[in-house]
Design an enzyme around this catalytic site. Sequence first.
Site, PDB file in Angstrom:
ATOM      1  N   ASP A  27      30.577  41.817  46.160  1.00  0.00           N
ATOM      2  CA  ASP A  27      30.541  41.700  47.626  1.00  0.00           C
ATOM      3  C   ASP A  27      31.814  42.333  48.178  1.00  0.00           C
ATOM      4  O   ASP A  27      32.674  41.649  48.753  1.00  0.00           O
ATOM      5  CB  ASP A  27      30.425  40.217  48.023  1.00  0.00           C
ATOM      6  CG  ASP A  27      30.315  40.039  49.516  1.00  0.00           C
ATOM      7  OD1 ASP A  27      30.541  38.899  49.988  1.00  0.00           O
ATOM      8  OD2 ASP A  27      30.033  41.031  50.231  1.00  0.00           O
ATOM      9  N   ASP A  30      42.769  42.014  41.783  1.00  0.00           N
ATOM     10  CA  ASP A  30      41.867  43.156  41.926  1.00  0.00           C
ATOM     11  C   ASP A  30      40.625  42.958  41.047  1.00  0.00           C
ATOM     12  O   ASP A  30      40.739  42.786  39.834  1.00  0.00           O
ATOM     13  CB  ASP A  30      42.627  44.421  41.492  1.00  0.00           C
ATOM     14  CG  ASP A  30      41.740  45.661  41.503  1.00  0.00           C
ATOM     15  OD1 ASP A  30      42.137  46.669  40.907  1.00  0.00           O
ATOM     16  OD2 ASP A  30      40.632  45.603  42.094  1.00  0.00           O
ATOM     17  N   GLY A  31      39.474  43.006  41.691  1.00  0.00           N
ATOM     18  CA  GLY A  31      38.238  42.780  40.956  1.00  0.00           C
ATOM     19  C   GLY A  31      37.976  43.832  39.895  1.00  0.00           C
ATOM     20  O   GLY A  31      37.435  43.526  38.822  1.00  0.00           O
ATOM     21  N   GLN A  80      45.272  45.109  53.930  1.00  0.00           N
ATOM     22  CA  GLN A  80      44.402  45.612  55.016  1.00  0.00           C
ATOM     23  C   GLN A  80      44.760  44.877  56.313  1.00  0.00           C
ATOM     24  O   GLN A  80      45.434  43.848  56.323  1.00  0.00           O
ATOM     25  CB  GLN A  80      42.921  45.346  54.672  1.00  0.00           C
ATOM     26  CG  GLN A  80      42.620  43.898  54.333  1.00  0.00           C
ATOM     27  CD  GLN A  80      41.468  43.738  53.364  1.00  0.00           C
ATOM     28  OE1 GLN A  80      40.524  44.558  53.303  1.00  0.00           O
ATOM     29  NE2 GLN A  80      41.518  42.677  52.577  1.00  0.00           N
ATOM     30  N   SER A 139      33.903  45.619  50.316  1.00  0.00           N
ATOM     31  CA  SER A 139      33.699  46.301  51.597  1.00  0.00           C
ATOM     32  C   SER A 139      33.219  47.723  51.301  1.00  0.00           C
ATOM     33  O   SER A 139      32.744  47.997  50.224  1.00  0.00           O
ATOM     34  CB  SER A 139      35.010  46.317  52.397  1.00  0.00           C
ATOM     35  OG  SER A 139      35.950  45.436  51.845  1.00  0.00           O
ATOM     36  N   ASP A 140      33.437  48.656  52.237  1.00  0.00           N
ATOM     37  CA  ASP A 140      32.999  50.048  52.016  1.00  0.00           C
ATOM     38  C   ASP A 140      33.959  50.733  51.042  1.00  0.00           C
ATOM     39  O   ASP A 140      35.071  50.259  50.818  1.00  0.00           O
ATOM     40  CB  ASP A 140      32.984  50.790  53.362  1.00  0.00           C
ATOM     41  CG  ASP A 140      31.885  50.240  54.269  1.00  0.00           C
ATOM     42  OD1 ASP A 140      31.995  50.396  55.488  1.00  0.00           O
ATOM     43  OD2 ASP A 140      30.945  49.616  53.737  1.00  0.00           O
ATOM     44  N   HIS A 177      24.099  37.605  53.185  1.00  0.00           N
ATOM     45  CA  HIS A 177      24.485  36.821  52.008  1.00  0.00           C
ATOM     46  C   HIS A 177      23.281  36.287  51.240  1.00  0.00           C
ATOM     47  O   HIS A 177      23.278  36.254  50.003  1.00  0.00           O
ATOM     48  CB  HIS A 177      25.408  35.679  52.434  1.00  0.00           C
ATOM     49  CG  HIS A 177      26.764  36.150  52.898  1.00  0.00           C
ATOM     50  ND1 HIS A 177      27.231  35.938  54.186  1.00  0.00           N
ATOM     51  CD2 HIS A 177      27.732  36.870  52.266  1.00  0.00           C
ATOM     52  CE1 HIS A 177      28.420  36.484  54.304  1.00  0.00           C
ATOM     53  NE2 HIS A 177      28.758  37.054  53.162  1.00  0.00           N
TER      54      HIS A 177
HETATM   55  N1  SAM Z   1      29.770  41.684  53.539  1.00  0.00           N
HETATM   56  C1  SAM Z   1      30.783  42.706  53.617  1.00  0.00           C
HETATM   57  C2  SAM Z   1      30.198  44.063  53.439  1.00  0.00           C
HETATM   58  O1  SAM Z   1      29.089  44.167  52.943  1.00  0.00           O
HETATM   59  O2  SAM Z   1      30.874  45.005  53.831  1.00  0.00           O
HETATM   60  C3  SAM Z   1      31.857  42.432  52.617  1.00  0.00           C
HETATM   61  C4  SAM Z   1      32.498  41.150  52.929  1.00  0.00           C
HETATM   62  S1  SAM Z   1      33.856  40.637  52.079  1.00  0.00           S
HETATM   63  C5  SAM Z   1      34.834  40.245  53.438  1.00  0.00           C
HETATM   64  C6  SAM Z   1      34.646  42.034  51.342  1.00  0.00           C
HETATM   65  C7  SAM Z   1      35.835  41.495  50.554  1.00  0.00           C
HETATM   66  O3  SAM Z   1      36.164  42.349  49.462  1.00  0.00           O
HETATM   67  C8  SAM Z   1      37.130  41.353  51.370  1.00  0.00           C
HETATM   68  O4  SAM Z   1      37.501  39.992  51.412  1.00  0.00           O
HETATM   69  C9  SAM Z   1      38.154  42.207  50.620  1.00  0.00           C
HETATM   70  O5  SAM Z   1      39.461  41.686  50.679  1.00  0.00           O
HETATM   71  C10 SAM Z   1      37.558  42.176  49.227  1.00  0.00           C
HETATM   72  N2  SAM Z   1      38.018  43.264  48.347  1.00  0.00           N
HETATM   73  C11 SAM Z   1      38.229  44.561  48.669  1.00  0.00           C
HETATM   74  N3  SAM Z   1      38.656  45.253  47.596  1.00  0.00           N
HETATM   75  C12 SAM Z   1      38.717  44.360  46.553  1.00  0.00           C
HETATM   76  C13 SAM Z   1      39.076  44.466  45.185  1.00  0.00           C
HETATM   77  N4  SAM Z   1      39.467  45.656  44.663  1.00  0.00           N
HETATM   78  N5  SAM Z   1      39.007  43.351  44.413  1.00  0.00           N
HETATM   79  C14 SAM Z   1      38.601  42.161  44.940  1.00  0.00           C
HETATM   80  N6  SAM Z   1      38.253  41.984  46.246  1.00  0.00           N
HETATM   81  C15 SAM Z   1      38.307  43.087  47.035  1.00  0.00           C
END
Ligand code: SAM
Length: 280
Positions: A157, A139-140, A32, A159-160, A63
């Site tokens: 936690d 990857d989560g 990203q 993203s969209d 948080h």
């Molecule tokens: N608080 C924010 C929100 O509600 O939109 C989210 C914050 S946090 C920065 C989102 C994190 O999810 C990012 O660091 C991103 O790299 C991570 N992320 C996205 N897809 C992921 C995945 N498939 N596995 C693990 N982490 C992931």
Amino acid sequence: MTERWIHEVHRGDASFGLRVTSFVHAEVSPHQRIEIVETAALGRVLVLDGVFQTAERDERAYHELLAHPALCAARSIARVLVIGGGDGGTAREVLRHPEVERCVMVEIDRAVVEACRAHLPSIGGSAWSDPRLEVRFEDGARFVRECRERFDVVILDGSDPIGPSAGLFGRALYEDVRRLVGDDGLFALQTESPAIDLALFLEMQGALRASFERVHPYFGAVYLYAAGLFSWTVASGVTDPRAPRPARVAAIEAGCAHYDAEVHRAAFAAPPFVRRRLAR
Ligand code: SAM
């Protein structure tokens, strides 16, 4: 001097803007585009692929409400899994609980953690040096699919539901998490804004109800996220998350700006328009 602004265009229909005082960091990782900008209203803001993620001056509203209802209601909180959360704010709140013995954070993008540790240190705070924290860069969705470890609480936690987070939404992931937490454990996640994303909120509630016996959304305001009214949800097998354990709340509430026992109870009171849609 011309004023500089950064805008998040939300689903193409609405935008939210912040006046920029300086551009702190920008890079494109394999997952990203990562930006950190200094803003007049909210301090430094993390932006991923143009979407506002978290801001110094209002991140605790998000948080604290993401982490503490589940952590203060769960039977045990010895082992906690955080999926995503690369800014460190969720891990910071988890590790404020003395009963937490192990917190595994599975973040897909190492570059987000490195950028936030360097340019947004106030959000991750002491979490990064806490010996209870294990950070895994993967990857989560795959992690929970392949994981055989049990967790007392899983906190999502992401993203969209676009880009790397797309796989973090939907029944497949929720059923894997249900296996990891068992009957007693709790699953907490952000479930978007029922004000501006009602269809997505309801779709997430439906997928959670298909995977968990109990699904309890709760509500609050996060200034940074479009439309103000935001939601999180706790899903579980048998544990009712709506009653906080007094000793757990007492251990952390002095350091909270947005969460305490009263907020915990009140947050589960859904706005009537949401309750009516959920009852259909
Ligand atoms: N608080 C924010 C929100 O509600 O939109 C989210 C914050 S946090 C920065 C989102 C994190 O999810 C990012 O660091 C991103 O790299 C991570 N992320 C996205 N897809 C992921 C995945 N498939 N596995 C693990 N982490 C992931």
